[in-house]
Design an enzyme around this catalytic site. Structure first.
Site, PDB file in Angstrom:
ATOM      1  N   GLY A 113      13.014 -27.180   7.574  1.00 35.47           N
ATOM      2  CA  GLY A 113      11.611 -27.620   7.653  1.00 35.47           C
ATOM      3  C   GLY A 113      10.521 -26.934   7.043  1.00 35.47           C
ATOM      4  N   GLY A 114       9.415 -26.644   7.439  1.00 34.74           N
ATOM      5  CA  GLY A 114       8.294 -25.995   7.134  1.00 34.74           C
ATOM      6  C   GLY A 114       7.311 -27.070   6.448  1.00 34.74           C
ATOM      7  N   ASN A 116       5.789 -27.785   3.789  1.00 36.11           N
ATOM      8  CA  ASN A 116       6.221 -28.327   2.284  1.00 36.11           C
ATOM      9  C   ASN A 116       7.208 -29.707   2.817  1.00 36.11           C
ATOM     10  OD1 ASN A 116       4.117 -27.047   0.973  1.00 36.11           O
ATOM     11  ND2 ASN A 116       5.565 -25.591   0.194  1.00 36.11           N
ATOM     12  N   GLU A 156       6.970 -29.830  11.192  1.00 35.09           N
ATOM     13  CA  GLU A 156       5.501 -29.925  11.170  1.00 35.09           C
ATOM     14  C   GLU A 156       4.877 -31.401  10.630  1.00 35.09           C
ATOM     15  OE1 GLU A 156       4.150 -26.739   9.259  1.00 35.09           O
ATOM     16  OE2 GLU A 156       5.626 -25.321   9.654  1.00 35.09           O
ATOM     17  N   MET A 220       3.063 -21.207  16.574  1.00 32.08           N
ATOM     18  CA  MET A 220       2.335 -20.667  15.327  1.00 32.08           C
ATOM     19  C   MET A 220       0.850 -20.593  15.461  1.00 32.08           C
ATOM     20  SD  MET A 220       4.466 -22.910  12.337  1.00 32.08           S
ATOM     21  CE  MET A 220       4.542 -24.508  13.379  1.00 32.08           C
ATOM     22  N   TYR A 222      -1.737 -19.532  14.431  1.00 33.38           N
ATOM     23  CA  TYR A 222      -2.514 -19.032  13.186  1.00 33.38           C
ATOM     24  C   TYR A 222      -2.965 -20.362  12.370  1.00 33.38           C
ATOM     25  CZ  TYR A 222       2.436 -18.831  11.753  1.00 33.38           C
ATOM     26  OH  TYR A 222       3.640 -19.285  11.706  1.00 33.38           O
ATOM     27  N   ASP A 223      -3.548 -20.093  11.344  1.00 29.58           N
ATOM     28  CA  ASP A 223      -4.267 -21.240  10.325  1.00 29.58           C
ATOM     29  C   ASP A 223      -5.134 -21.850  11.403  1.00 29.58           C
ATOM     30  OD1 ASP A 223      -2.829 -20.403   8.433  1.00 29.58           O
ATOM     31  OD2 ASP A 223      -1.392 -22.068   8.428  1.00 29.58           O
ATOM     32  N   TRP A 375       4.987 -14.352  10.496  1.00 25.73           N
ATOM     33  CA  TRP A 375       4.948 -14.932   9.400  1.00 25.73           C
ATOM     34  C   TRP A 375       4.123 -14.327   8.473  1.00 25.73           C
ATOM     35  CZ3 TRP A 375       8.062 -18.871   7.250  1.00 25.73           C
ATOM     36  CH2 TRP A 375       7.505 -19.308   5.794  1.00 25.73           C
TER      37      TRP A 375
END
Length: 477
Positions: A113-114, A116, A156, A220, A222-223, A375
């Site tokens: 996944g990820g 993109n 995601e 996750m 972050y962001d 990450w």
């Protein structure tokens, strides 16, 4: 049929595992989960990062990112030339999993996944029992064929980013359940990378329902702020800012590590499965004027790209620390949010350093979380270019979690316990194995000045030609 070398490697592995287990401290259950973005092997100059740059003693779990998913449910190899050995390929996956020959307690997983890869194909597969079965079968075969220890599912995000999202939340539970049932008989691990803040996570996850199927939940965190916001903000603040309380929607109060962890715990995630994701990169902005430098100042968009990652709006720690050594940046500490930021002219970045990551690791210890996820490896100062040791950020995390520079269970002997006359790697010693100059059955693994000491089983010596223990009469000692 077992070869002599294969038997010897098994013996060595058993010795190392037994010794490591005996020496483990109270924090041996903590995990350090490290992603490698495999595309970083194509970066220029000192930013190039391949399997050879990975120190296999600094992480408990290594995750190979990424493989893709087809709408049929089949796995998709994104970069066949890099990943596989077929047709003259580089065989990167084989090299990645071979790191377990150096550290037998290391676990390797493949991530599917990820960002993109998107969400739509996951949604299509998760909604169809036949396609889910195809995916489970393909994953098991791939893990077996290539020697991984498990799967990291990086969808995601369920229920978001596409038009087929209505049933994603419930389908995600069925997807995880069937994956667990398919992987568990073979002893494979199942983990997932998940969205963090409450307003997003509650769309995607029925947390009590997904917990039974996951060995680790990599949050996750972050962001949380970036160039999509109207003002500059820090990527992963530990605590909220004073201005967050003025947000009438309540969303800003959710965009910090403390709020994220409390939400997941209160929603039903067990602390020991919850792994705090931290970034080794900063989010950058171009300020609207040269005067406003504080968090909350206006900006006009992304900051300039780094020379290695080459992505506007992002700077890896290795890129930033090099820039700070070459240019005059003003570095500040945000005392409320417990994170640093820096600026130079109209360029601004909120990032992580050793101090902020030490505080996040202490937060993990205080809340008895499962550990920390990173990450990603290629954004640390993995060459030690900035004048510190290699992997300064990762070493600091390990220092807090384990009381040493590496996870407690990963080395047979601590360098601190060795008498001064025993061999010790220096900062100039190349990465890799070294045999003891006075004892052929003893050897060391050197990584950034750190010494990992091992002993061959009785009757065996360390063979420099194969980097493994071998029968004494076959070794030139």
């Amino acid at each position: 049929m077992w070869s002599v070398s294969g038997t010897v490697r098994l013996l060595l592995g058993a010795i190392l595992v037994a010794t490591a287990t005996a020496g483990s401290g109270n924090n041996s259950s903590k995990v350090v989960v490290c992603y490698q973005g495999t595309w970083s092997v194509y970066r220029p100059g000192l930013g190039k990062f391949g399997v050879a740059e990975i120190d296999p003693f600094l992480c408990t779990h290594l995750i190979y990112a990424f493989l893709g998913i087809e709408e049929t449910g089949k796995l998709r190899v994104i970069d066949a030339y890099l990943d596989l050995e077929d047709n003259g390929g580089k065989g990167n996956i084989k090299s990645f999993n071979a790191l377990k020959l150096k550290n037998p307690t290391l676990k390797t997983l493949m991530a599917v996944g990820g960002w993109n890869e998107g969400s739509k194909k996951f949604s299509i597969v998760a909604s169809d029992p036949e396609k889910r079965a195809v995916f489970v079968d393909d994953v098991v075969k791939f893990l077996q064929r290539h020697g991984f220890d498990g799967l990291d599912l990086d969808w995601e995000y369920p229920g978001q980013r596409h038009s087929l999202a209505n049933e994603d939340r419930s389908n995600y539970i069925a997807f995880l359940k069937e994956l667990k049932e398919g992987l568990e008989p073979f002893g494979f691990i199942l983990t997932a990378a998940v969205g963090s803040a409450q307003f997003s996570a509650e769309i995607s996850y029925d947390i009590p329902s997904i917990v039974p199927y996951l060995d680790l939940i990599n949050v996750m965190a972050y962001d949380l702020h970036g160039p999509w916001d109207p003002v500059v903000g820090i990527n992963a603040p530990l605590y909220g800012s004073a201005s967050d309380a003025t947000d009438s929607t309540g969303r800003q109060q959710q965009l910090n590590v403390d709020a994220i962890v409390k939400y997941w715990l209160q929603a039903g995630a067990p602390a020991q499965k919850l792994v705090l994701g931290v970034p080794f990169y900063g989010r950058t902005f171009t300020l609207a004027t040269g005067d406003g430098h504080e968090p909350g100042s206006p900006h006009i968009g992304k900051g300039i790209a780094g020379k290695y990652s080459r992505e506007p709006g992002v700077l890896g720690y290795n890129e930033l620390c090099e820039q700070m050594g070459e240019e005059e940046w003003t570095q500040k500490w945000e005392s409320v949010q417990q994170v640093p930021y820096a600026y130079r002219q109209r360029q601004w970045v909120g990032y992580e350093d050793m101090r902020s990551l030490s505080l996040k690791a202490q937060f993990v210890m205080q809340h008895q979380l499962g550990g920390i996820m990173i990450w990603s490896l290629e954004s640390d100062d993995f060459r030690g270019t900035c004048g510190q040791q290699r992997y300064p950020l990762l070493h600091e995390i390990n220092r807090v979690l384990f009381g040493s520079g590496t996870p407690t269970g990963l080395t047979a002997e601590s360098n601190e316990d060795q008498p001064s006359e025993v061999f010790s790697c220096s900062a100039d010693t190349p990465l890799g194995y070294v045999r003891d100059p006075n004892n052929c059955s003893k050897f060391y693994y050197c990584s950034g000045g750190n010494t990992h000491s091992f002993d061959c089983p009785s009757g065996l010596n360390f063979d420099l030609t194969t980097n493994s223990c071998n029968y004494s009469d076959s070794v030139n000692c």
